[in-house]
Design an enzyme around this catalytic site. Structure first.
Site, PDB file in Angstrom:
ATOM      1  N   ASP A  52      -7.969   0.348 119.852  1.00  0.00           N
ATOM      2  CA  ASP A  52      -8.795   0.241 121.055  1.00  0.00           C
ATOM      3  C   ASP A  52      -8.399  -1.020 121.829  1.00  0.00           C
ATOM      4  O   ASP A  52      -8.281  -2.106 121.240  1.00  0.00           O
ATOM      5  CB  ASP A  52     -10.269   0.162 120.603  1.00  0.00           C
ATOM      6  CG  ASP A  52     -11.243   0.256 121.757  1.00  0.00           C
ATOM      7  OD1 ASP A  52     -10.909   0.879 122.775  1.00  0.00           O
ATOM      8  OD2 ASP A  52     -12.365  -0.284 121.614  1.00  0.00           O
ATOM      9  N   LYS A  62     -25.543  -2.903 130.920  1.00  0.00           N
ATOM     10  CA  LYS A  62     -24.626  -2.163 131.794  1.00  0.00           C
ATOM     11  C   LYS A  62     -25.138  -2.030 133.226  1.00  0.00           C
ATOM     12  O   LYS A  62     -24.358  -1.902 134.144  1.00  0.00           O
ATOM     13  CB  LYS A  62     -24.372  -0.766 131.217  1.00  0.00           C
ATOM     14  CG  LYS A  62     -23.771  -0.793 129.803  1.00  0.00           C
ATOM     15  CD  LYS A  62     -23.354   0.579 129.378  1.00  0.00           C
ATOM     16  CE  LYS A  62     -23.042   0.656 127.897  1.00  0.00           C
ATOM     17  NZ  LYS A  62     -21.902  -0.203 127.493  1.00  0.00           N
TER      18      LYS A  62
HETATM   19  P1  13P Z   1     -19.810   0.193 124.464  1.00  0.00           P
HETATM   20  O1  13P Z   1     -19.885  -1.308 124.509  1.00  0.00           O
HETATM   21  O2  13P Z   1     -20.575   0.802 125.579  1.00  0.00           O
HETATM   22  O3  13P Z   1     -20.175   0.760 123.153  1.00  0.00           O
HETATM   23  O4  13P Z   1     -18.274   0.598 124.740  1.00  0.00           O
HETATM   24  C1  13P Z   1     -17.347   0.587 123.700  1.00  0.00           C
HETATM   25  C2  13P Z   1     -15.951   0.734 124.179  1.00  0.00           C
HETATM   26  O5  13P Z   1     -15.668   1.083 125.310  1.00  0.00           O
HETATM   27  C3  13P Z   1     -14.894   0.476 123.216  1.00  0.00           C
HETATM   28  O6  13P Z   1     -13.629   0.534 123.792  1.00  0.00           O
HETATM   29  O1  G3H Z   2     -14.434  -2.406 124.082  1.00  0.00           O
HETATM   30  C1  G3H Z   2     -14.468  -3.238 123.179  1.00  0.00           C
HETATM   31  C2  G3H Z   2     -15.066  -2.859 121.894  1.00  0.00           C
HETATM   32  O2  G3H Z   2     -16.452  -2.830 121.970  1.00  0.00           O
HETATM   33  C3  G3H Z   2     -14.537  -3.749 120.805  1.00  0.00           C
HETATM   34  O3  G3H Z   2     -15.104  -5.016 120.832  1.00  0.00           O
HETATM   35  O4  G3H Z   2     -13.201  -6.648 120.598  1.00  0.00           O
HETATM   36  O5  G3H Z   2     -15.538  -7.251 119.901  1.00  0.00           O
HETATM   37  O6  G3H Z   2     -14.173  -5.613 118.577  1.00  0.00           O
HETATM   38  P1  G3H Z   2     -14.474  -6.212 119.935  1.00  0.00           P
HETATM   39 ZN    ZN Z   3     -13.594  -0.108 125.840  1.00  0.00          ZN
END
Ligand code: 13P
Ligand code: G3H
Ligand code: ZN
Length: 309
Positions: A82, A184
């Site tokens: 991610d 948000k």
């Molecule tokens: P949220 O913070 O809304 O859960 O989004 C998570 C996200 O986009 C991870 O990439």
């Molecule tokens: O979009 C980001 C995710 O919520 C991951 O967050 O970098 O704190 O693991 P993090």
């Molecule tokens: Zn994200």
């Protein structure tokens, strides 16, 4: 079942108009809660880890825990990076067996984003790994954007077409008004479904990804606050909007914040009700259970991916 890429699950999601949940993981309880829910719903699922989550959990542990889930259940599971910040992080995940990576070039200008994304796509595809890219910027309410520069942050549908054609990315994260975290919206939640529709018209065969898509489930926020937390005024994307996104062309919906709230709320409750508790299983078991319940609700009642494994 071996680890899968997101290719087949996204194809089915576009054909049958549902979305697949992509849930952030950084420990065993999250992984177990998520896959237990997905297996019970007979749903495909994406487990995703950010670079900071990988640093925390260590890549070898994440891989082995996901392997254990694959041994236990016969549902399609993809392991995804991610918000990959650079080529090197994407390469590390690809070389360590991830089946999907995101290169997040949204902080760069259009041409730089294309250049970086292309480089990741080239390497990933040579190893059979798929790539998610991002175009547009996800604002947080703390960014305090005014209406005119808000428009500049949303994904431009025409640019999306050019971006996908020039990079060869497999899926595209777009900005239509969501943002990361528990805060948000200041007022009413509002998503630009008109932009989603235009993007879909321009790139009908590209799976679309929605980041920042937690509901910030009010019951979970209340649970955290009732048992000693301090998360006032948190607000996310209502289930109805996420359901609409799921049937309107969004293939992947990212959820992290709601799982953080679930774990934290459950743990706080145990500590508040039983200050003598100090066996981690005593608080991590309800935390895992609440993660499962939260994921199951999303899969079944919101995203519509039950029985599509
Ligand atoms: P949220 O913070 O809304 O859960 O989004 C998570 C996200 O986009 C991870 O990439
Ligand atoms: O979009 C980001 C995710 O919520 C991951 O967050 O970098 O704190 O693991 P993090
Ligand atoms: Zn994200």
């Amino acid at each position: 079942m071996p680890l899968v890429t997101t290719k087949d699950m996204f194809e089915r999601s576009m054909k049958e108009h549902f979305a697949i949940g992509a849930f952030n993981v950084n420990n065993m309880e999250l992984i177990q809660g998520i896959v237990d829910a997905a297996a019970e719903e007979n749903s495909p699922v994406i487990l995703q880890a950010s670079s900071s989550a990988i640093k925390y959990a260590r890549i070898g542990y994440l891989k082995k825990m996901v392997e254990a889930a694959l041994d236990e259940y016969d549902i399609p599971i993809a392991l995804h990076l991610d918000h990959g910040p650079d080529f090197e992080t994407c390469k590390m995940c690809i070389d360590n067996g991830f089946s999907s990576v995101m290169i997040d070039g949204s902080k760069y200008d259009f041409e730089e984003n294309i250049e970086l994304t292309k480089k990741v796509v080239e390497y990933a595809h040579s190893k059979g790994v798929v790539v998610e890219a991002e175009l547009g910027k996800l604002a947080g309410i703390e960014d305090d954007v005014n209406v005119s520069n808000q428009d500049a942050m949303y994904t431009d549908p025409e640019q999306a077409k050019e971006f996908v054609e020039r990079t060869g990315c497999d899926s595209l994260a777009i900005a239509i008004g969501t943002s990361h975290g528990a805060y948000k919206f200041k007022g009413e939640a509002k998503l630009r479904f008109d932009i989603l529709q235009k993007v879909k018209e321009k790139i009908p065969n590209t799976p679309i990804v929605l980041h920042g898509a937690s509901t910030v489930i009010p019951e979970l926020v209340e649970m955290c606050n009732e048992y000693g937390g301090n998360i006032p005024g948190a607000k996310g994307v209502p289930d109805e909007m996420l359901h609409e996104a799921s049937i309107s062309g969004v293939s992947k919906i990212n959820v992290d914040t709601d799982l953080r709230l679930a774990m934290t709320g459950a743990i706080r409750k145990v500590f508040a009700e039983d200050p003598s508790a100090f066996d981690p299983r005593k608080y991590l078991t309800p935390a895992r259970d609440l993660v499962k319940k939260t994921v199951q609700h999303k899969i079944r009642d919101v995203f519509g991916s039950s029985n599509r494994a």
